[in-house]
Scaffold this active site. Structure first.
Site, PDB file in Angstrom:
ATOM      1  CD  GLU A 178      10.475  -4.716  -8.163  1.00  0.00           C
ATOM      2  OE1 GLU A 178      10.330  -3.849  -7.293  1.00  0.00           O
ATOM      3  OE2 GLU A 178       9.542  -5.407  -8.598  1.00  0.00           O
ATOM      4  N   GLY A 193       6.810  -6.322  -0.188  1.00  0.00           N
ATOM      5  CA  GLY A 193       6.058  -6.258   1.064  1.00  0.00           C
ATOM      6  C   GLY A 193       6.933  -6.689   2.223  1.00  0.00           C
ATOM      7  CB  SER A 194       6.043  -7.662   5.635  1.00  0.00           C
ATOM      8  OG  SER A 194       5.117  -8.678   5.339  1.00  0.00           O
ATOM      9  CD  GLU A 236      13.136  -5.297  -4.813  1.00  0.00           C
ATOM     10  OE1 GLU A 236      13.688  -4.837  -3.802  1.00  0.00           O
ATOM     11  OE2 GLU A 236      13.739  -5.540  -5.864  1.00  0.00           O
ATOM     12  CG  LEU A 237      11.356  -9.548   0.986  1.00  0.00           C
ATOM     13  CD1 LEU A 237      11.871 -10.846   1.559  1.00  0.00           C
ATOM     14  CD2 LEU A 237       9.865  -9.642   0.671  1.00  0.00           C
ATOM     15  N   PRO A 289      -3.232  -6.103  -5.746  1.00  0.00           N
ATOM     16  CG  PRO A 289      -4.805  -4.445  -6.277  1.00  0.00           C
ATOM     17  CD  PRO A 289      -4.461  -5.872  -6.534  1.00  0.00           C
ATOM     18  CB  ALA A 290      -2.045  -3.303  -0.469  1.00  0.00           C
ATOM     19  CD1 TRP A 301      -0.135  -1.546   3.109  1.00  0.00           C
ATOM     20  CD2 TRP A 301       0.653   0.532   3.283  1.00  0.00           C
ATOM     21  NE1 TRP A 301       0.681  -1.496   4.221  1.00  0.00           N
ATOM     22  CE2 TRP A 301       1.182  -0.221   4.349  1.00  0.00           C
ATOM     23  CE3 TRP A 301       1.017   1.879   3.188  1.00  0.00           C
ATOM     24  CZ2 TRP A 301       2.046   0.301   5.299  1.00  0.00           C
ATOM     25  CZ3 TRP A 301       1.884   2.404   4.139  1.00  0.00           C
ATOM     26  CH2 TRP A 301       2.383   1.623   5.169  1.00  0.00           C
ATOM     27  CG  ASN A 302       5.121   1.227   0.792  1.00  0.00           C
ATOM     28  OD1 ASN A 302       4.827   0.538  -0.182  1.00  0.00           O
ATOM     29  ND2 ASN A 302       6.293   1.146   1.392  1.00  0.00           N
ATOM     30  CB  CYS A 343      11.193  -0.655   1.846  1.00  0.00           C
ATOM     31  SG  CYS A 343      11.353  -0.126   0.152  1.00  0.00           S
TER      32      CYS A 343
END
Ligand code: NAP
Length: 485
Positions: free
Chosen positions: A466, A234-235, A256-257, A179-180, A154-155, A290
């Site tokens: 990415e 995400g996380s 991508e964490l 999507p979130a 969502w960010n 992040c």
């Protein structure tokens, strides 16, 4: 067109706007005002199966297009994003909360990936390898990996989506995006562009779900043999789960964490430049990024001057409020869980002896999701904030005196996404580059992310890159052709 014109309720599958088979929906609200923006279709595995089938059919046709044709489509999307930047930015602010100027920046950031990968698609070369024999030739070609899936946070609701869809299309792949829960509307507004441009049905599918259904969709994507790549942002915990589920059919993952970025300010740093770099890094998106500077190490000889300059700059520059209002530079956090997490980290630090070096003005709002920007000093390893990703507008400062020791402290984490350092000493810069265990390092600069660079981390911060030339390769397989002559 107005932002309201892009608000949808349906998911977008096979070029059609669809509700879930059981008509289930979930609400999307504005975190600044609490106003309901839309009830959005909560898809489950039935809709996902339809999306996979559609993406497979599109994949077959799309992979036969020339690189020139694919590049043309990407450029059409680029120009449409530019044309719609104002209403899309407004919609993004409404569902995510970031100030309008930041939202506009994100739309342009998203657009830049379509332009970059349109250009990269045309320069994706194979090789002719010198042989040891006279009767054959060795050739490699790059082929699309196949049907892809993307799970986005969502960010940066459209930035992360674009960073995955653009290289997938450029490589010749179709894609399904989940999507979130908090921010599906910008993704659906992107789908509206695909629809308006009459792009091949099934090539881009947006499957919307709520948070309860997300793990079911995630697992199904992992175990479906038709999906050849999952790109997840995400996380770290969710990323690890996807990795485990994907082992069964050896699926490729791009992850991508989370980050836990150190920000080192040495005794020879230019203090105003370092302060500005920190403000930009820490308070963009209210600290919910992040690559945000998370652990701030300041040399003891400049500590007090640095903190004073920082606190003054925060007072002058940051204005909390509804991102749609003029002059607002910081919006709300995304939800109550995010506020509670930041609150508990700050309370724990204060209880264990940290000092609040700035004002903490209470900001009353309809949603209670606003957290003021603050500075904490005297952070020690005993405090939770020392090791956790804060994801909020809090600067936590740790004093240091020795270069070797601070580099060891900076590396003492399982995250390895981004690190920053401020110094004028060229030899020290070289040592930092050698020794910092991070995928990205900013020296005297804190805005790292653009379409042209390989964005990504090491250790538990992820797999793959990415953007950049490398971002296209994630969506390709190399085929070696041995040609008898
Ligand atoms: P999150 O909870 O992992 O959610 C990210 C996405 O995964 C959402 O679409 C979410 O759907 C979905 N999801 C949640 N559980 C899932 C499951 N079991 N299986 C499949 N999908 C699942 O992360 P977040 O809290 O939204 O995002 C913040 C994290 O992302 C931070 O750690 C941040 O550092 C990281 N991040 C990393 C980068 C990078 O480039 N490295 C960029 C941005 C953010 P629902 O919303 O429906 O739950």
């Amino acid at each position: 067109m107005l932002a309201e014109d892009f608000i949808r309720q349906e998911a977008f599958i096979n070029g059609c706007w669809v509700y879930s088979h059981d008509k289930k929906t979930f609400p999307v609200t504005n975190p600044a005002t609490g106003v309901l923006l839309s009830e959005v279709a909560c898809c489950d595995v039935k809709e996902l199966a339809f999306a996979i089938k559609s993406a497979q059919a599109a994949q077959h046709l799309w992979s036969q297009k020339t690189a020139y044709e694919r590049a043309d489509t990407l450029l059409e999307i680029y120009y449409k994003l530019i044309e719609r930047q104002d209403p899309l930015a407004k919609l993004l602010t409404q569902e995510q909360g970031k100030p309008l100027a930041e939202a506009k920046g994100e739309i342009l950031f998203a657009a830049s990936f379509f332009r970059w990968f349109a250009e990269e698609a045309r320069r994706s070369y194979g090789e002719v390898i010198p042989t040891t024999k006279t009767d054959c030739r060795y050739i490699t070609v790059k082929k699309p990996i196949g049907v892809c899936a993307a799970i986005t946070p969502w960010n940066f609701p459209i930035g992360m989506l674009a960073r995955k869809i653009a290289p997938a299309l450029a490589a010749g792949c179709s894609i399904i995006v989940k999507p979130a829960e908090q921010t599906p509307l910008t993704a659906l507004a992107f789908a509206q562009i695909i629809d308006d441009l009459k792009i091949m049905p099934g090539l881009v599918n947006i499957v919307t779900t709520d948070a309860e259904t997300a793990p079911i969709i995630g697992e199904k994507l992992c175990v479906s043999p038709e999906i050849r790549l999952i790109s997840f942002t995400g996380s770290t915990n969710v990323g690890k789960g996807l990795y485990r589920h994907s082992a069964e059919n050896v699926k490729k993952l791009a992850l991508e964490l989370g980050g836990n970025a150190p920000f080192l300010v040495f005794e020879d740093a230019d203090i105003p430049i370092a302060v500005q770099g920190l403000i930009n890094s820490r308070f963009r998106n209210a600290g919910q990024t992040c690559v945000s500077a998370n652990r701030i190490f300041v040399h003891q000889t400049i500590h007090d001057a640095f903190v004073e300059t920082l606190v003054t700059a925060i007072k002058q520059q940051l204005k909390l409020g509804n991102g749609l209002e003029a002059g607002i530079t910081m919006g709300p956090l995304i939800d109550q869980q995010a506020v509670e997490k930041v609150k508990s980290l700050v309370e724990d630090a204060l209880q264990k002896g940290a000092t609040l070096a700035s004002d903490k003005k209470v900001f009353n709002s309809a949603t209670g999701l606003f957290y003021p920007p603050i500075v904490l000093t005297g952070i020690t390893p005993a405090m939770k904030i020392h090791d956790e990703e804060i994801f909020g507008p809090v600067i936590s400062i740790i004093e240091f005196s020795n270069e070797e020791a601070v580099i060891a402290q900076a590396n003492d984490t399982q995250s390895g996404l981004a690190a920053y350092a401020y110094t004028k000493d060229i030899k020290r810069i070289s040592r930092l580059s050698d020794q910092l265990e991070y995928g990205m390092v900013g020296i005297n600069y804190s805005a790292l992310s653009t379409a042209e660079i390989p964005f990504g981390g090491v250790k538990e911060s992820g797999l793959g890159r990415e953007g950049g030339r490398q971002g296209l390769e994630e969506y390709q397989e190399i085929q070696y052709l041995c040609l008898g002559v």
